[in-house]
Write an enzyme that holds these catalytic residues in place. Structure first.
Site, PDB file in Angstrom:
ATOM      1  N   HIS A 480       0.911  -1.308  -0.049  1.00 43.08           N
ATOM      2  CA  HIS A 480      -0.203  -0.112   0.215  1.00 43.08           C
ATOM      3  C   HIS A 480       0.762   1.357  -0.079  1.00 43.08           C
ATOM      4  O   HIS A 480       0.436   2.133   0.830  1.00 43.08           O
ATOM      5  CB  HIS A 480      -0.712  -0.010   1.214  1.00 43.08           C
ATOM      6  CG  HIS A 480      -1.931  -0.911   1.039  1.00 43.08           C
ATOM      7  ND1 HIS A 480      -2.671  -1.660   2.277  1.00 43.08           N
ATOM      8  CD2 HIS A 480      -2.315  -1.965   0.148  1.00 43.08           C
ATOM      9  CE1 HIS A 480      -3.468  -2.442   2.017  1.00 43.08           C
ATOM     10  NE2 HIS A 480      -3.249  -2.801   0.816  1.00 43.08           N
ATOM     11  N   ASN A 518      -7.550  -0.806   3.073  1.00 42.41           N
ATOM     12  CA  ASN A 518      -7.026  -1.042   1.984  1.00 42.41           C
ATOM     13  C   ASN A 518      -7.439   0.268   1.178  1.00 42.41           C
ATOM     14  O   ASN A 518      -8.503   0.743   0.991  1.00 42.41           O
ATOM     15  CB  ASN A 518      -7.666  -2.234   1.417  1.00 42.41           C
ATOM     16  CG  ASN A 518      -6.919  -2.722  -0.044  1.00 42.41           C
ATOM     17  OD1 ASN A 518      -7.104  -1.750  -0.846  1.00 42.41           O
ATOM     18  ND2 ASN A 518      -6.542  -3.913  -0.259  1.00 42.41           N
TER      19      ASN A 518
END
Length: 540
Positions: A480, A518
């Site tokens: 990420h 996320n």
């Protein structure tokens, strides 16, 4: 070595995951293929109202939105996902991780200067076509600190626009039910049930996989486009942005045969860079936007001195705990998340772990079958990372196909170590719950416990320095990463590159924090949101 083992274990789980969800979205709609073209077949020069660089998680909804009223060219360096059908189904997702990087497959590998292995999406649809599919909206603090004057009603509508096409509610596998109970019993409360919002406590999130395990990534948002106004060109590698003074006027891209093509913009048009947290700062530097002395040292023409391009690079470090159970569990991807204070997120995955006995020369009976234990991994990350790094061009090459040099400086700030320590301790607390008690095994001496894989946990978990050392020795990526073109540093609050006309950056490179569990949901929302704002600004 330890982070490589952790990555291997996590990828091993992905190999055998079978995803189940409750309400179906039909199999992938590939209507968009009617306006997808190969760069080899394109003219030497064309002109459009808008050019979007990067057909990824943000670029697809962005181009789709702009096409409602204007001509748009979307350039993607990878192929369409149908070329690699294993990315379209959860069961075969892991193939992308075990393939050699031939320069064409859907994932480009790179290793940061920290020595941590990482990947980039290289396919139409971007990271949404190669991830584990967990969908959850961004957290409140992300919007408060992003440096953007958000229209929250428009943000909500942009999220809904994405969700109506792509997102399903999963049916929980047996292990995910057990993990959910473990979180609640371990005090990760309240129980929020199923929810797409970012919430403290325990919840079931959304998924971009349907009940047959079929992926519905950002590429399917192209089906909402005006097909008369949108052209998608794949295997088109943008080499640089073209400027007239301080105004962006076009892009130069190469096809798979190395032939160069030029795409220009009409008056009042714009170029929107959505190449991701690695690709966008890299392209700005290659195009002459960056620190003057640095660009000059590489003999690159300086268009505009911008000292912050490629700075403030951040990756969310992953901490994990791997356990082998001596019995089979059905495979399970992450469907549940537990969120603690300071935006520490805990998830878990499970997979059968087949074991085939070696030839025994008569020790075992003929036709002996394999046994199937299971591997369970508890994984965690924290959204707000204080440690910052940088991105530089590869000094040996100014080819945009080559990955730049990146250092994330994991755990260089003590705040990050403190969050990791808290997360690791919470995982250990979860392993002591009654729900987890029934998964323990007993040795010949009657001692019950777990069979762990990986580096052993420090004996004294309340010794901060010991746990901090464990965090540093087991660091791995959560995939990420973000930063490099931050709002307020490189772009303004409308995502326009500061000091340059007709050029915006719209992707995760503008993020100072990773939104929620996320970032995928927020990246797709951002493409829709900025597209709508551009249309509003142009109409006014």
């Amino acid at each position: 070595m330890e982070h490589s083992l952790a990555t291997f274990l996590l990828l091993l789980i992905l190999i055998s995951i079978e995803f189940i969800s409750s309400h179906a979205i039909p199999n992938q709609d590939i209507s968009y293929m009617k306006f997808v073209h190969n760069a080899n077949d394109q003219p030497i020069q064309e002109k459009y109202d808008y050019i979007v660089i990067g057909g990824g998680t943000t670029g697809c909804p962005l181009a789709t939105t702009l096409s409602s009223k204007f001509s748009v060219l979307l350039l993607e360096r990878g192929s369409d996902p149908n070329t690699y059908p294993f990315v379209l189904n959860e069961e075969t997702l892991s193939y992308v991780f075990i393939l050699e990087d031939d320069g064409q497959n859907p994932i480009q590998r790179f290793v940061s200067e920290d020595g941590v292995e990482n990947i980039r999406g290289r396919v139409l649809g971007g990271g949404s076509m190669v991830n584990a599919g967990f969908y959850s909206r961004g957290h409140r603090e992300f919007f408060e600190t992003a440096g953007v004057d958000w229209e929250m009603e428009l943000v909500e509508k942009a999220y809904e626009w994405v969700e109506e096409t792509l997102v399903s509610r999963p049916n929980l596998s047996a292990w995910q039910v057990a993990f959910r109970n473990t979180l609640l019993e371990g005090g990760v409360v309240p129980d929020n049930g199923f929810d797409l919002r970012h919430l403290m406590g325990t919840k079931t999130g959304g998924s971009i996989f349907d009940n047959k395990g079929n992926r519905h990534g950002a590429v399917e948002l192209l089906n909402k486009a005006n097909p008369k106004n949108l052209k998608v060109v794949i295997q088109a590698t943008v080499q640089r942005i073209i400027f007239n003074g301080l105004s962006a006027v076009g892009v130069l891209y190469s096809d798979s045969k190395g032939k160069l093509h030029t795409a220009l913009i009409h008056k009042k048009g714009e170029i929107l860079l959505s190449a991701g947290a690695i690709g966008s700062p890299q392209l700005l530097l290659l195009s002459g936007i960056g620190p003057k002395s640095y660009l000059s040292s590489l003999k690159l023409h300086v268009v505009h001195h911008q000292p912050h391009v490629g700075q403030f690079m951040t990756d969310n470090p992953r901490f994990s705990r791997s356990i082998v159970f001596p019995f089979q569990l059905l495979a399970s991807s992450a469907q549940v998340v537990g969120t603690l204070e300071k935006n520490i997120h805990l998830q878990s995955l499970a997979s059968p772990l087949p074991f085939y006995p070696l030839p025994s020369y008569g020790l075992l009976p003929p036709q002996s079958t394999s046994i199937t234990p299971s591997l369970v991994v508890f994984v965690g990350k924290f959204s707000n990372v204080s440690s910052k790094g940088w991105l530089h061009l590869n000094n040996s090459s100014t080819d945009s196909k080559e990955s730049p040099i990146v250092r994330f400086n994991y755990y260089s700030q003590h705040d990050d170590l403190s969050r990791c320590v808290r997360g690791v301790r919470k995982v250990e607390d979860l392993l002591k719950t009654q729900t987890m008690e029934r998964f323990k095994t007993q040795d010949l001496e009657g001692n019950k416990g777990f069979q762990f894989m990986g580096l052993p946990m420090p004996e004294n978990l309340w010794n901060d320095s010991s746990v901090e050392e464990y965090c540093k020795n087991t660091v791995a990526t959560y995939w990420h990463y973000h930063g490099g073109c931050l709002v307020g540093k490189v772009v303004d609050d409308n995502y326009k590159v500061i000091g340059i006309k007709n050029l915006r950056v719209v992707d995760g490179s503008t993020f100072s924090d990773s939104p929620g569990t996320n970032p995928m949901a927020t990246l797709m929302m951002l493409g829709r949101y900025v597209g709508l704002k551009v249309l509003q600004q142009r109409s006014s």
